[in-house]
Design a protein around this motif. Structure first.
Motif, PDB file in Angstrom:
ATOM      1  N   SER A  62     -23.460 -10.517  62.296  1.00  0.00           N
ATOM      2  CA  SER A  62     -22.913 -11.685  63.008  1.00  0.00           C
ATOM      3  C   SER A  62     -21.746 -11.312  63.915  1.00  0.00           C
ATOM      4  O   SER A  62     -21.126 -12.199  64.508  1.00  0.00           O
ATOM      5  CB  SER A  62     -22.438 -12.730  61.997  1.00  0.00           C
ATOM      6  OG  SER A  62     -21.327 -12.229  61.268  1.00  0.00           O
ATOM      7  N   GLY A  63     -21.436 -10.029  63.993  1.00  0.00           N
ATOM      8  CA  GLY A  63     -20.276  -9.618  64.801  1.00  0.00           C
ATOM      9  C   GLY A  63     -18.980 -10.191  64.243  1.00  0.00           C
ATOM     10  O   GLY A  63     -18.110 -10.644  64.981  1.00  0.00           O
ATOM     11  N   GLY A  64     -18.854 -10.206  62.913  1.00  0.00           N
ATOM     12  CA  GLY A  64     -17.585 -10.623  62.283  1.00  0.00           C
ATOM     13  C   GLY A  64     -17.389 -12.118  62.213  1.00  0.00           C
ATOM     14  O   GLY A  64     -16.252 -12.584  62.191  1.00  0.00           O
ATOM     15  N   GLN A  65     -18.490 -12.886  62.167  1.00  0.00           N
ATOM     16  CA  GLN A  65     -18.314 -14.347  62.167  1.00  0.00           C
ATOM     17  C   GLN A  65     -18.562 -15.000  60.806  1.00  0.00           C
ATOM     18  O   GLN A  65     -18.810 -16.202  60.720  1.00  0.00           O
ATOM     19  CB  GLN A  65     -19.206 -14.962  63.247  1.00  0.00           C
ATOM     20  CG  GLN A  65     -18.618 -14.653  64.619  1.00  0.00           C
ATOM     21  CD  GLN A  65     -19.552 -14.912  65.760  1.00  0.00           C
ATOM     22  OE1 GLN A  65     -20.763 -14.861  65.610  1.00  0.00           O
ATOM     23  NE2 GLN A  65     -18.988 -15.196  66.910  1.00  0.00           N
ATOM     24  N   VAL A  66     -18.480 -14.185  59.751  1.00  0.00           N
ATOM     25  CA  VAL A  66     -18.603 -14.771  58.410  1.00  0.00           C
ATOM     26  C   VAL A  66     -17.287 -15.475  58.091  1.00  0.00           C
ATOM     27  O   VAL A  66     -16.229 -14.848  58.054  1.00  0.00           O
ATOM     28  CB  VAL A  66     -18.897 -13.704  57.332  1.00  0.00           C
ATOM     29  CG1 VAL A  66     -19.081 -14.365  55.978  1.00  0.00           C
ATOM     30  CG2 VAL A  66     -20.123 -12.877  57.703  1.00  0.00           C
ATOM     31  N   THR A  67     -17.361 -16.785  57.872  1.00  0.00           N
ATOM     32  CA  THR A  67     -16.152 -17.583  57.619  1.00  0.00           C
ATOM     33  C   THR A  67     -15.948 -17.818  56.132  1.00  0.00           C
ATOM     34  O   THR A  67     -14.826 -17.837  55.646  1.00  0.00           O
ATOM     35  CB  THR A  67     -16.275 -18.948  58.328  1.00  0.00           C
ATOM     36  OG1 THR A  67     -16.559 -18.705  59.693  1.00  0.00           O
ATOM     37  CG2 THR A  67     -14.998 -19.750  58.230  1.00  0.00           C
ATOM     38  N   GLY A  68     -17.043 -18.026  55.412  1.00  0.00           N
ATOM     39  CA  GLY A  68     -16.937 -18.255  53.971  1.00  0.00           C
ATOM     40  C   GLY A  68     -18.016 -17.477  53.243  1.00  0.00           C
ATOM     41  O   GLY A  68     -19.150 -17.362  53.738  1.00  0.00           O
ATOM     42  N   PHE A  69     -17.667 -16.918  52.074  1.00  0.00           N
ATOM     43  CA  PHE A  69     -18.647 -16.163  51.293  1.00  0.00           C
ATOM     44  C   PHE A  69     -18.244 -16.316  49.821  1.00  0.00           C
ATOM     45  O   PHE A  69     -17.355 -15.645  49.333  1.00  0.00           O
ATOM     46  CB  PHE A  69     -18.637 -14.689  51.720  1.00  0.00           C
ATOM     47  CG  PHE A  69     -19.857 -13.911  51.305  1.00  0.00           C
ATOM     48  CD1 PHE A  69     -20.995 -13.876  52.108  1.00  0.00           C
ATOM     49  CD2 PHE A  69     -19.874 -13.209  50.105  1.00  0.00           C
ATOM     50  CE1 PHE A  69     -22.121 -13.148  51.729  1.00  0.00           C
ATOM     51  CE2 PHE A  69     -20.992 -12.485  49.720  1.00  0.00           C
ATOM     52  CZ  PHE A  69     -22.118 -12.444  50.534  1.00  0.00           C
ATOM     53  N   GLU A  70     -18.892 -17.270  49.163  1.00  0.00           N
ATOM     54  CA  GLU A  70     -18.475 -17.698  47.825  1.00  0.00           C
ATOM     55  C   GLU A  70     -19.597 -17.410  46.829  1.00  0.00           C
ATOM     56  O   GLU A  70     -20.769 -17.675  47.112  1.00  0.00           O
ATOM     57  CB  GLU A  70     -18.200 -19.204  47.834  1.00  0.00           C
ATOM     58  CG  GLU A  70     -17.146 -19.633  48.838  1.00  0.00           C
ATOM     59  CD  GLU A  70     -15.736 -19.422  48.319  1.00  0.00           C
ATOM     60  OE1 GLU A  70     -15.457 -19.829  47.192  1.00  0.00           O
ATOM     61  OE2 GLU A  70     -14.912 -18.841  49.062  1.00  0.00           O
ATOM     62  N   ILE A  71     -19.211 -16.954  45.647  1.00  0.00           N
ATOM     63  CA  ILE A  71     -20.230 -16.605  44.649  1.00  0.00           C
ATOM     64  C   ILE A  71     -20.153 -17.547  43.451  1.00  0.00           C
ATOM     65  O   ILE A  71     -19.077 -18.087  43.150  1.00  0.00           O
ATOM     66  CB  ILE A  71     -20.046 -15.140  44.177  1.00  0.00           C
ATOM     67  CG1 ILE A  71     -21.280 -14.641  43.434  1.00  0.00           C
ATOM     68  CG2 ILE A  71     -18.789 -14.974  43.310  1.00  0.00           C
ATOM     69  CD1 ILE A  71     -21.341 -13.123  43.254  1.00  0.00           C
ATOM     70  N   MET A  72     -21.269 -17.799  42.801  1.00  0.00           N
ATOM     71  CA  MET A  72     -21.271 -18.493  41.512  1.00  0.00           C
ATOM     72  C   MET A  72     -22.447 -18.039  40.658  1.00  0.00           C
ATOM     73  O   MET A  72     -23.503 -17.686  41.192  1.00  0.00           O
ATOM     74  CB  MET A  72     -21.279 -20.020  41.684  1.00  0.00           C
ATOM     75  CG  MET A  72     -22.515 -20.622  42.293  1.00  0.00           C
ATOM     76  SD  MET A  72     -22.184 -22.330  42.821  1.00  0.00           S
ATOM     77  CE  MET A  72     -22.714 -23.218  41.393  1.00  0.00           C
TER      78      MET A  72
END
Ligand code: FAD
Length: 474
Positions: free
Chosen positions: A248-258
């Motif tokens: 994404s060229g550094g466009q990850v805004t949120g990355f949440e695990i459960m």
């Protein structure tokens, strides 16, 4: 009976006028109790100033009379920092009436706000100016920017925009002797000696009272893509994150695990919520990409990341939200988890950070070590894995005794924090030290670090009147 001289109380009330002072016990209650009722304190006086000059006058009187001050924002903190002790010799200084947005400057991408502005109101004001203020936390309808700054708050968009420390350019602070430091600069470059604002960010009210701040604004994203992803293990999540940043060229805004157990509890809590997949998976990730671009490029980036994830065996199943409502439903699954934990009985909470690639090993090590302490406990690690910060909150064994389990809190924390320290992590990634971890931190920071912190506290607050015995004992 107050432990502060009546003459001092009268002078302090005089500094703000009758509208800005609360002395009746029942009216003071919301300021003296933590929202979960975990901490309860005593005070003869809650002051609610309206201006920086009033704060300055209050602190000057307190410095003169040796009166202790507990600054308070929205009182949503999780470590007991905003509640006075039971001694009755502290006043509460609540910033809620200092809630003006002083200026918005879209060309400089900044806004100047007072400390008592509620975070959601700041987000709204930024949006009205066509900009984004990117701090996002579940308490945003109540917490105040002064509290966010004083705890260096994190949240669900740190991965892209950083934490509070990264979002502030300037501060106005009332120092422990009552002087006002006006550091409200909107500069992105300023190498003129020590960067003093960073002393007050994350200081939990121990070095002064933050009264206003210059915040950074960002372009409002034109596109947002949210995916819910089923995975075999946390290792796959870490690899998927790296791959998605690249795609994404550094466009990850949120990355949440459960974990699956988290999904089961949230589905129990929210009857209207649905499992996004027909089949169950051991772990889930919520990934959000956002960009200012438009034109569908972001959807391509999301699809490309997920395709690569499938090919490498990192992703078992994935669904991309087809609408804003579905994206919100995905987020509701993640955000419901803090509350849903309660349905599982007692949980022992840890707010830890570890370098991102080591997080899966940490979860495995902690799970294994805790089985020896509490056989049958249920593992629950969730949250901001993209920042290397999970809430590692083991749940009591099914059908077990809640009180007996919670009675092991310190023994469990010792094991978990020991592993965190061994892996180069932090025992408080987001919430600060407050009362909760004030003493424990001494075991995990070097003598040199503790001594430097004490020296800074003594230099700025020699009379120890600013939120004494929270976060640090000088
Ligand atoms: P308070 O709780 O009032 O105060 C916190 C500390 O700051 C105290 O030590 C207080 O003395 C000091 N302080 C407050 N205002 C000032 C001031 N103007 N000057 C000097 N000192 C001051 N936190 C995160 O980081 N990330 C999350 O994702 C997150 N999620 C949460 C979810 C929920 C449901 C809840 C209840 C809390 C969550 N928190 C989270 C914790 C909390 O919301 C944050 O720590 C927040 O920044 C505290 O802001 P507040 O205004 O409520 O501060």
């Amino acid at each position: 009976m107050s432990d502060i001289a009546q003459e001092t109380i009268d002078r302090l009330i005089g500094a703000v006028g009758p509208k800005g002072a609360i002395t009746a016990l029942e009216d003071m209650q919301p300021y003296l109790v933590e929202w979960r009722e975990k901490w309860r304190g005593r005070s003869p006086l809650v002051l609610r100033p309206e201006t920086t000059d009033q704060v300055s006058e209050i602190v000057r009187i307190c410095a003169e009379t040796g009166t202790r001050i507990v600054p308070q924002g929205g009182n949503t903190g999780l470590v007991g920092g905003s509640i006075p002790f039971e001694t009755g010799d502290e006043i509460v200084l609540s910033l809620g009436r200092m809630n003006r947005i002083r200026a918005v400057d879209p060309l400089n991408d900044t806004m100047t706000v007072e400390a008592g502005c509620v975070l959601a109101d700041i987000q709204q004001a930024a949006e009205e100016a066509g900009r984004l203020f990117p701090m996002r936390i579940a308490s945003e309808g109540t917490c105040q920017i002064g509290g966010n700054l004083s705890t260096n708050a994190g949240g669900t968009a740190v991965l892209r925009y950083g934490n509070m420390r990264d979002l502030v350019l300037g501060l106005e602070v009332v120092l422990p002797d009552g002087r006002i430091w006006n550091g409200l600069r909107g500069l992105r470059k300023d190498n003129t000696g020590y960067d003093l604002k960073h002393l007050f960010v994350g200081a939990e009210g121990t070095l002064g009272v933050i009264t206003a701040a210059v915040l950074k604004l960002y372009p409002m994203p034109a596109e947002r893509e949210v995916a819910f992803i089923g995975l075999p293990d946390p290792e796959s999540a870490v690899e998927l994150l790296a791959l998605s940043k690249q795609a994404s060229g550094g466009q990850v805004t949120g990355f949440e695990i459960m974990p699956r157990l988290g999904m089961d509890l949230v589905l129990q809590l929210l009857p209207e919520a649905r499992d996004p997949f027909a089949e169950s998976h051991p772990w889930y990730v919520l990934m959000e990409l956002s960009s200012g671009g438009g034109g569908g490029a972001l959807r391509n980036a999301m699809e490309s990341a997920l395709e690569q994830g499938f090919e490498k065996g990192l992703v078992a199943d994935a669904t991309i939200a087809a609408s804003v409502a579905q994206a919100d439903d995905f987020w509701a699954l993640r955000e419901g988890l803090s509350e849903a934990q309660k349905l599982g009985g007692g949980s022992i909470k840890h707010d830890v950070s570890i370098p991102v690639p080591d997080m899966p090993a940490f979860i495995r090590r902690a799970d294994q070590a805790l089985q020896a302490v509490i056989p049958g406990f249920r593992s629950m690690a969730f949250g901001h894995i993209g920042d290397g910060n999970v809430h590692y909150n083991p749940l009591q064994p099914e059908g077990g005794d809640k009180d007996a389990f919670l009675g092991e809190w310190q023994a469990v924390a010792d094991v978990v924090h020991g592993i965190v320290a061994d892996m180069g992590g932090s025992i408080s990634a987001e919430h600060g030290l407050g009362r909760l971890k004030r003493d424990e931190i001494r075991r995990y920071k070097s003598d040199v670090e503790m001594e430097l912190m004490s020296r800074i506290k003594r230099a700025l607050d020699p009379a120890n009147i600013m939120n004494p015995d929270k976060a640090i004992t000088p």
